[in-house]
Design an enzyme around this catalytic site. Structure first.
Site, PDB file in Angstrom:
ATOM      1  N   GLU A 123       0.826  -1.213   0.000  1.00 43.96           N
ATOM      2  CA  GLU A 123       0.000   0.000   0.000  1.00 43.96           C
ATOM      3  C   GLU A 123       0.856   1.257   0.000  1.00 43.96           C
ATOM      4  O   GLU A 123       0.539   2.239  -0.682  1.00 43.96           O
ATOM      5  CB  GLU A 123      -0.950  -0.002   1.208  1.00 43.96           C
ATOM      6  N   ASP A 270      -4.285  -9.674  -8.859  1.00 46.28           N
ATOM      7  CA  ASP A 270      -4.668  -8.748  -9.928  1.00 46.28           C
ATOM      8  C   ASP A 270      -3.539  -7.880 -10.483  1.00 46.28           C
ATOM      9  O   ASP A 270      -3.181  -7.959 -11.658  1.00 46.28           O
ATOM     10  CB  ASP A 270      -5.835  -7.868  -9.464  1.00 46.28           C
ATOM     11  N   GLU A 364     -18.535  -6.273  -2.899  1.00 39.76           N
ATOM     12  CA  GLU A 364     -17.162  -6.747  -2.770  1.00 39.76           C
ATOM     13  C   GLU A 364     -16.994  -8.146  -3.341  1.00 39.76           C
ATOM     14  O   GLU A 364     -15.936  -8.493  -3.844  1.00 39.76           O
ATOM     15  CB  GLU A 364     -16.726  -6.729  -1.303  1.00 39.76           C
ATOM     16  N   GLU A 382     -12.296   0.418  -9.819  1.00 39.61           N
ATOM     17  CA  GLU A 382     -11.867  -0.454 -10.919  1.00 39.61           C
ATOM     18  C   GLU A 382     -12.877  -0.513 -12.058  1.00 39.61           C
ATOM     19  O   GLU A 382     -12.499  -0.583 -13.234  1.00 39.61           O
ATOM     20  CB  GLU A 382     -11.586  -1.867 -10.393  1.00 39.61           C
ATOM     21  N   THR A 468      -1.246   1.154 -10.860  1.00 38.44           N
ATOM     22  CA  THR A 468      -2.466   0.534 -10.347  1.00 38.44           C
ATOM     23  C   THR A 468      -3.252   1.486  -9.471  1.00 38.44           C
ATOM     24  O   THR A 468      -4.448   1.291  -9.246  1.00 38.44           O
ATOM     25  CB  THR A 468      -2.139  -0.757  -9.565  1.00 38.44           C
TER      26      THR A 468
END
EC number: 3.2.1.-
Length: 904
Positions: A123, A270, A364, A382, A468
């Site tokens: 993160e 991902d 989710e 996304e 990302t």
């Protein structure tokens, strides 16, 4: 490298079916995006800065250590003004140059990176290091323009290098895979800093480093960062499953053994795939493209089942690993656009769009029949990301309408006076006091770019690659002077193979021979999602003949029924948690015939359980609409299997709340004059729910709310319940009855203590607060996202939000039966057979779980990070007393009062 992106833009002129959106309308929507960003950003600056995140419901900042711990999700917070750093390049993209310059000055003067705090390497890399590098890229671009940032001397880059050096100790492993956490001040030094003891990390966590670290090396000329990122990628590639060419979700950072061997394109993996392709675009190294193409071929062979993307086992890729999908895979259609594989991108995006319209947001996690599996939605970007890339690729105005839907739902359901609040439950519309930094970093970038004309954007986005976290890194870095990176682990038999470069930058005319091509692909998918309305299987008579006592007639408080059970060798055991367990020992039956009857009875209980699991109702909403709440407080409630079906009511039931006397509602109501025309508040226990409903209905109530008597229970941690009947006809009950856990019920009780008149709305989902606030009549379909969703059959509305799929019933004779103090009609199976005896266990009250399988809370990991399939820990509700919870609520109430003043 720009050629890869530029070729994709050629799709835009080739496919424009339907009515094009006017330039004026696009301009209006673009301006609306800017207004929404201003609302979120300004509230962060006014109410939260310098804290890491804004808590939009209580209008304050989230400071780690001062708020109840949320577990791993808090590892993104490092007391470094996370949201401000994450938003830097968004400010420039939205033409807010003055605000950007002010924000950079604040970062340089206020932010410290040497805090004694443990943070997520993943993160911190994508959000903070990426944010600093994106901000630096924008500052350099503006400075070179000659009008802004003339004072800038690479200060953000210096901060980025400082942060990069603080992250490097995490890579001190024999494999080169980083530890998942690092202490910003002390590095990785052992248990006292909660670092250095971990053994596992997610594939995305280790494989989503290369863009930021390579950019840092190219910007500074120091190759150490890029070398470490390449080493981690090399190790992951080496450890792929060689037969399937897939990677698992979790890996041991020391041995390289796969800890979780399920493979997909969603949470945990991902952005590993995303960074392989984008590293090729940014750095120009064909090795990354070759690896991506090999992985991609396996994804399309095993995981892609258009329009679905389903996890499989890496060693047995033809074997599905689960029957649901998580929301993070919504990025994948956008990556497929970059790859040039448009057809599956269109198909998967359409499936995601229809799920979004069905539930207003992407849950989710959702099942393969498009029902809710995990109900949260933390405002993830996304789906907006893929919508933008598909519009750029096709030029189809359909994707502009998809963007409009995203914006409308954000404004209608997530917008609050102090920003935008994450959805706690998309089925009810309840909120979570959370606005993650990625909402500002990504959502508004992609929505702005979707509607903006080229002259609205202050620079050419084709000169940049999006990380990302949607940070902008210049493609010119591929030509930047840098030292040679460390050699890769490529062996002699892994030389580049031209066959691995097929399908890259294909001829666009071959992809779109028909201008209506995207629409033709979408139609069957729209129908499949829209019409998915599974019907419960009919009751099947088990076995031969009829036992003396039918399971559906059984009453646990009926002495005659208990005697019949005894004769069949079935005994009843009261458990400490209030449940009742039924156990059969055939040898204790009075005869062989009675023993056979007992076997059939237990089997019938299991069959009844199977049937009733398929008749689950979704949760309902109790919305406090009176002063000072005005619909901002939404409580998640369990439904009843009798009385008014709120899913078929366009307006819900609205009224003032009155406590019934007696509070249990188990005898005639003595304060009927106060109950009449009101919604009665009752306590769980002492009698059947249907009996409570009949008593308040006789007193003239228009609805009822039952509050759990188990202290500390909460919808945050317990599976949703639904109340069942009492074994006889409940057609006489015509009012709605809802169930609240103890925590939510106390919120309502405290509101009654503080405000004598509390008005609530009982409905299937939270309604439009603006309409409630202005006193307008509630429209019938405010909960739906679009016209075509409103046209679905009424009997589909309930099934559409059933929270989970159902596992097959095993051969065990143990069941869970939910009762009051009397007997069960509801049965939920427990697939366990611990002895030859046949058992059925039953909770004490006639409330049954609204989910057929054990309720697994959604892991609250952030953008792209690992999501282990484990229950979510709710430190708040488990460690605090009720008094503390109510104190927190009173604090929230004061904030609501202030919000009301602000809104007025």
């Amino acid at each position: 490298m720009p050629l890869v992106l530029l070729l994709l833009m050629l799709f835009g002129a080739l496919c424009s079916p339907g009515q094009a959106m006017s330039r004026e309308e696009k301009q209006r929507l673009k301006n609306q995006v800017v207004e929404m960003f201003d609302h979120a950003y300004q509230n962060y600056m006014d109410h939260a800065y310098p804290a890491d995140e804004l808590m939009p419901l209580t209008c304050r900042g989230r400071v780690r250590g001062l708020e109840p711990s949320r577990g791993d999700i808090d590892d993104a917070l490092g007391k470094f003004s996370l949201t401000l750093i994450d938003t830097l390049d968004t400010l420039v993209l939205l033409n807010k140059t003055t605000e950007f310059e002010d924000a950079v000055r604040r970062v340089l003067s206020d932010v410290r990176l040497d805090n004694d705090i443990v943070v997520s390497v993943f993160e911190t890399n994508i959000r903070v290091l990426g944010g600093l590098l994106g901000g630096h890229s924008m500052a350099v671009m503006l400075k070179e323009g000659g009008q802004h940032m003339q004072w800038y001397q690479d200060e953000l880059l210096h901060m980025a290098k400082d942060l990069g050096l603080r992250l490097l100790p995490a890579f001190n492993t024999s494999s080169g895979l980083p530890y998942p956490r690092v202490n910003l001040k002390h590095g990785v030094r052992g248990p006292e800093t909660r670092t250095g003891t971990e053994t596992d990390t997610c594939t995305a966590c280790a494989g989503t480093i290369i863009l930021e670290f390579a950019a840092l090396s190219r910007f500074t000329g120091d190759p150490v960062f890029e070398a470490h990122a390449r080493r981690a990628l090399d190790f992951l590639w080496e450890k792929r499953q060689r037969n399937s060419n897939l990677v698992g979700t979790t890996i041991n950072i020391h041995s390289g053994e796969w800890v979780r061997r399920d493979s997909g394109v969603g949470a945990g993996i991902d952005s590993y795939y995303e960074y392989l392709l984008k590293a090729y675009v940014l750095l120009g190294d064909d090795l990354f493209l070759e690896r991506f193409n090999i992985h991609y071929a396996s994804i399309m062979k095993y995981i892609s089942q258009p329009p679905l993307l389903l996890d499989v086992h890496i060693h047995k890729p033809l074997l599905p690993a689960r029957t649901w999908m998580d929301s993070l895979l919504a990025f994948f259609p956008g990556l497929q656009v970059l790859k040039g594989d448009i057809r599956p991108a269109i198909e998967t995006h359409e499936m995601l769009y229809q799920v979004t319209k069905k539930h207003n947001f992407l849950p989710e996690a959702f099942t393969t029949d498009f029902r809710v599996h995990w109900a949260q939605h933390p405002l993830r970007p996304e789906f907006a990301e893929s919508t933008y890339f598909l519009y750029k690729a096709t030029g189809d105005p359909y994707y502009l309408e998809a963007g409009r839907t995203i914006m409308d739902n954000l404004n209608r359901f997530a917008r609050v006076p102090c920003g935008f609040a994450a959805m706690k439950d998309v089925r009810t519309g309840s909120h979570e006091d959370r606005m993650d930094s990625f909402f500002l970093a990504e959502m508004f970038k992609y929505l702005f770019l979707l509607f903006a004309e080229p002259d609205d954007i202050p620079f050419d986005v084709e000169d940049y690659v999006f990380t990302t976290e949607a940070h902008l890194l210049p493609l010119s870095l591929s030509m930047a002077p840098h030292s040679s990176p460390a050699p890769s682990n490529r062996t002699s038999d892994e030389e580049l193979d031209d066959s691995n470069f097929d399908w890259t930058c294909p001829n666009t005319h071959l992809l779109f021979p028909d201008p209506a091509f995207p629409r033709i692909l979408r139609e069957p998918i729209r129908s499949a999602v829209d019409k998915s309305c599974p019907r419960p299987a009919p009751y099947r008579e088990p076995g031969m003949g009829r036992p003396p006592l039918r399971a559906q007639d059984f009453m646990a408080n009926n002495p005659e029924h208990l005697e019949l059970l005894r004769r069949m060798g079935v005994s009843l055991i009261h458990l400490k948690d209030g449940r009742v367990q039924l156990v059969q020992h055939a040898t204790q039956a009075v005869s062989a015939v009675a023993a056979e009857d007992g076997v059939r009875f237990m089997q019938e209980m299991m069959e009844l359980s199977s049937q009733q699991q398929k008749e689950q109702l979704p949760p309902r909403a109790i919305q406090i609409v009176s002063h000072p709440f005005f619909g901002r407080v939404v409580l998640t409630a369990g439904p009843a299997q009798f009385g008014t079906d709120l899913s078929k009511s366009s307006t819900g039931v609205r009224g003032f709340v009155t406590v019934a006397e007696p509070y249990s509602g188990c005898s005639e109501i003595v304060n009927a004059e106060y109950i009449q025309g009101h919604i009665a508040l009752l306590q769980r226990g002492q009698c059947m729910f249907a009996e409570k409903a009949r008593h308040i209905q006789k007193a003239g109530a228009i609805g009822g709310i039952v509050v759990d008597d188990n202290e500390g229970s909460s919808s945050d941690t317990a599976p949703l319940f639904q109340m069942a009947g009492d074994g006889r006809s409940t057609d006489d009950i015509t009012l709605p009855l809802l169930f609240l856990f103890h925590k939510e019920g106390n919120i309502l009780l405290e509101a009654l203590k503080e405000y004598r008149e509390v008005e609530v709305l009982l409905s299937d989902k939270a309604r439009d607060r603006a309409a409630i606030f202005k006193g307008k009549p509630l429209p019938g379909s405010l909960i739906e996202g679009s016209a075509d969703v409103q046209e679905r059959e009424e009997d589909c509305l309930t099934e559409a939000t059933t929270p989970t799929s159902h596992e097959p019933i095993g051969q065990s004779q143990m069941s869970t039966v939910e009762l009051d103090e009397s007997a069960p009609e509801e049965v939920s199976p427990v697939d366990e057979d611990t002895s030859p005896a046949e058992e059925v266990s039953a909770p004490k009250e006639e409330v049954k779980p609204a989910e057929a399988e054990p309720a697994v809370a959604q892991p609250q990991e952030d953008r792209d990070s690992e999501k282990e399939e484990k229950p979510e820990e709710d430190t708040d509700s488990s460690s605090q007393s009720v008094d503390e919870l109510l104190a927190d609520w009173r604090e929230d109430l004061e904030a609501f009062k202030q919000m009301e003043k602000d809104e007025l």
